[in-house]
Design a protein around this motif. Sequence first.
Motif, short mmCIF file in Angstrom:
data_model
loop_
_atom_site.label_atom_id
_atom_site.label_comp_id
_atom_site.label_asym_id
_atom_site.label_seq_id
_atom_site.Cartn_x
_atom_site.Cartn_y
_atom_site.Cartn_z
N PRO A 1 0.91 -1.10 0.33
CA PRO A 1 0.58 0.29 0.11
C PRO A 1 1.22 1.15 -0.15
CG PRO A 1 -0.76 -1.40 1.32
CD PRO A 1 0.85 -1.79 1.17
N LYS A 2 0.35 2.57 -1.06
CA LYS A 2 1.14 3.79 -0.95
C LYS A 2 0.11 4.50 -1.15
CE LYS A 2 4.38 0.90 -4.74
NZ LYS A 2 2.94 -0.62 -4.18
N ILE A 3 0.74 6.21 -0.25
CA ILE A 3 0.11 6.89 -0.40
C ILE A 3 1.49 8.05 -1.53
CG2 ILE A 3 -0.67 9.48 1.00
CD1 ILE A 3 -0.62 7.17 3.41
N ALA A 4 0.53 8.51 -2.15
CA ALA A 4 1.72 9.34 -2.76
C ALA A 4 1.56 10.87 -2.78
CB ALA A 4 1.34 9.01 -4.39
N LEU A 5 2.12 12.24 -3.09
CA LEU A 5 1.85 13.40 -2.81
C LEU A 5 2.19 14.50 -3.65
CD1 LEU A 5 3.41 14.50 0.15
CD2 LEU A 5 2.82 12.27 0.52
N GLU A 6 3.28 14.83 -4.81
CA GLU A 6 3.34 15.08 -5.79
C GLU A 6 3.09 14.96 -7.02
OE1 GLU A 6 7.51 17.10 -8.08
OE2 GLU A 6 7.10 16.39 -6.02
N GLU A 7 1.68 14.91 -7.13
CA GLU A 7 0.87 14.75 -8.12
C GLU A 7 -0.24 15.50 -8.59
OE1 GLU A 7 2.10 11.70 -8.81
OE2 GLU A 7 2.88 11.65 -6.38
N ALA A 8 0.23 15.68 -9.52
CA ALA A 8 -0.80 17.39 -10.26
C ALA A 8 -2.13 16.92 -11.22
CB ALA A 8 0.85 17.54 -11.75
N TYR A 9 -2.24 18.21 -11.05
CA TYR A 9 -3.49 18.42 -12.44
C TYR A 9 -3.49 19.71 -12.97
CZ TYR A 9 -6.13 21.75 -9.52
OH TYR A 9 -6.18 22.94 -8.75
N GLU A 10 -4.63 20.07 -13.77
CA GLU A 10 -4.51 21.08 -14.38
C GLU A 10 -6.44 21.33 -14.70
OE1 GLU A 10 -4.51 24.52 -14.97
OE2 GLU A 10 -2.39 24.17 -15.73
N HIS A 11 -6.43 22.09 -14.40
CA HIS A 11 -7.87 22.56 -14.69
C HIS A 11 -8.26 22.36 -16.13
CE1 HIS A 11 -11.88 23.99 -15.27
NE2 HIS A 11 -11.82 24.70 -13.86
N PRO A 12 -9.50 21.24 -16.23
CA PRO A 12 -9.89 20.67 -17.91
C PRO A 12 -9.97 22.05 -18.55
CG PRO A 12 -11.19 19.50 -16.31
CD PRO A 12 -10.08 20.58 -15.34
N ASP A 13 -10.48 23.22 -18.56
CA ASP A 13 -10.55 24.18 -19.48
C ASP A 13 -9.12 24.35 -19.88
OD1 ASP A 13 -12.55 24.35 -19.07
OD2 ASP A 13 -12.95 26.08 -17.58
N LYS A 14 -8.24 24.49 -19.02
CA LYS A 14 -6.68 25.32 -19.81
C LYS A 14 -6.49 23.85 -20.24
CE LYS A 14 -2.48 27.04 -18.37
NZ LYS A 14 -1.44 27.38 -17.27
N VAL A 15 -6.57 22.65 -20.12
CA VAL A 15 -5.67 21.46 -20.41
C VAL A 15 -6.72 21.06 -22.36
CG1 VAL A 15 -6.50 18.92 -20.92
CG2 VAL A 15 -5.39 20.11 -19.07
N ALA A 16 -7.69 21.86 -22.60
CA ALA A 16 -8.07 21.91 -23.11
C ALA A 16 -8.64 23.15 -24.24
CB ALA A 16 -10.11 22.18 -23.16
N ARG A 17 -7.63 23.85 -24.11
CA ARG A 17 -7.42 24.97 -24.72
C ARG A 17 -5.88 25.26 -25.53
NH1 ARG A 17 -8.67 28.56 -20.21
NH2 ARG A 17 -7.04 28.16 -19.34
N LEU A 18 -4.63 24.56 -24.68
CA LEU A 18 -3.85 24.52 -24.27
C LEU A 18 -3.59 22.95 -26.13
CD1 LEU A 18 -2.01 23.66 -21.66
CD2 LEU A 18 -1.73 25.98 -23.95
N LEU A 19 -4.42 22.01 -25.57
CA LEU A 19 -4.10 20.82 -26.78
C LEU A 19 -4.82 21.58 -28.50
CD1 LEU A 19 -5.37 17.53 -24.44
CD2 LEU A 19 -3.43 18.57 -25.09
N ALA A 20 -5.70 22.79 -27.95
CA ALA A 20 -6.72 22.92 -29.39
C ALA A 20 -5.29 24.37 -30.23
CB ALA A 20 -7.50 23.38 -29.22
N ASP A 21 -4.63 24.71 -29.26
CA ASP A 21 -3.49 25.64 -30.01
C ASP A 21 -2.23 25.18 -29.86
OD1 ASP A 21 -2.61 27.76 -30.26
OD2 ASP A 21 -3.74 29.41 -29.39
N GLU A 22 -1.40 24.58 -30.74
CA GLU A 22 -0.02 24.38 -30.52
C GLU A 22 0.81 25.39 -30.65
OE1 GLU A 22 0.93 21.40 -31.47
OE2 GLU A 22 -1.14 20.46 -32.05
N ALA A 23 0.62 26.54 -31.07
CA ALA A 23 1.76 27.59 -30.35
C ALA A 23 1.81 27.93 -29.40
CB ALA A 23 0.99 28.90 -31.45
N ALA A 24 1.15 27.83 -28.36
CA ALA A 24 0.33 28.33 -27.43
C ALA A 24 0.60 26.65 -25.93
CB ALA A 24 -1.77 28.34 -26.57
N LEU A 25 0.46 25.35 -26.67
CA LEU A 25 1.78 24.23 -25.52
C LEU A 25 2.78 24.26 -26.04
CD1 LEU A 25 0.85 21.25 -24.75
CD2 LEU A 25 0.75 20.62 -27.41
#
Length: 347
Positions: A13-37
């Motif tokens: 059993p493990k606990i992990a605590l440097e595990e990242a997220y990003e708001h899905p709205d920003k993810v969608a914007r970046l994935l739709a814009d190659e220059a921004a990514l």
Amino acid sequence: MKETGSMTAARLPKIALEEAYEHPDKVARLLADEAALADVSDNGGVTPEFYRPVQEKLGEFGEVRLGSMAAAGIRHTILSLTAPGVQSVADPAAATAEARRQNDFLAEQVARRPDRYSGFAAIALQEPENAAAELRRAITGLGFKGVLVNGYTNIGDSEHGGYLDEPRYHPFWETLAELDVPLYLHPRPSLPGGLGLYAGHPEMKGATWGFGTETASHTVRLLLSGHFDRFPTTKLILGHLGEGLPALLWRTQHMFEDNPFGRRLGKSLPEYVADNIWITTSGNFSDHALVNAVLTVGADHILFSVDYPYSENAGAADWIERAPISELDRRKIAHGNARALFGVDLG
């Protein structure tokens, strides 16, 4: 892989605590814009080819993330906003508003799976007193386990930043001490004025090299500034098996004794590390680095982490389960120390 009601039987059993997220709205914007990514990738010292699949995982909290956790025996994860987070927002009022928005969003994700997720607060130190208030709300109102700060905080623009030892942040540290929760100091690239060393070498400025040196230097500022004398109950967490500090701690103390420049501290640097600093295994799955960390800071102050989705859960889990340490230390690092520090119930 779909999550099942029970973890893989053979997994520790493990606990992990440097595990990242990003708001899905920003993810969608970046994935739709190659220059921004491409721009975001460059700022983080990675390539768009690396960052695209990472972005897809950053904004996901369901089957993919939970299934990967389950297969690795990770019973619980403390989530945090990916770097550079609100520390990079130049406008103070906008940064404060964004921290609150992110904390509310993260609280919603935790509420959906409190058995699997907890949160670290995002705070906008651009307004230190408001940051203290938001920290209090996140801990006492939203039930978060602590706070994660992505390095220095931009002041006015992207060229200037403030570090955590500065007096302007004392109100925030006073609140942190009152609430008695840890601060995870997470990397980000150095300020532009410090990037000349990496000119022509973009591969150096991110996690390959620059992140560790920037965060280690930030920590040494705290150590040498008398921060831990001023706030002796501080609980500071560093990732990546201490950002190289365990290997350099003896020399740093030795040379400081010869060249203190008038500074006087109540303890030695190894004593502060023993009393106030925890380190995690995030993204540094090295037997040699782990053994050095055990010898330097002790197994009681080492915590398992992955750095998902920048690193993968399976590889981190396989490594800690076969690392050349005692079974007692393995269990402490995998889950025991985190349970003691954060009060996480594995059920």
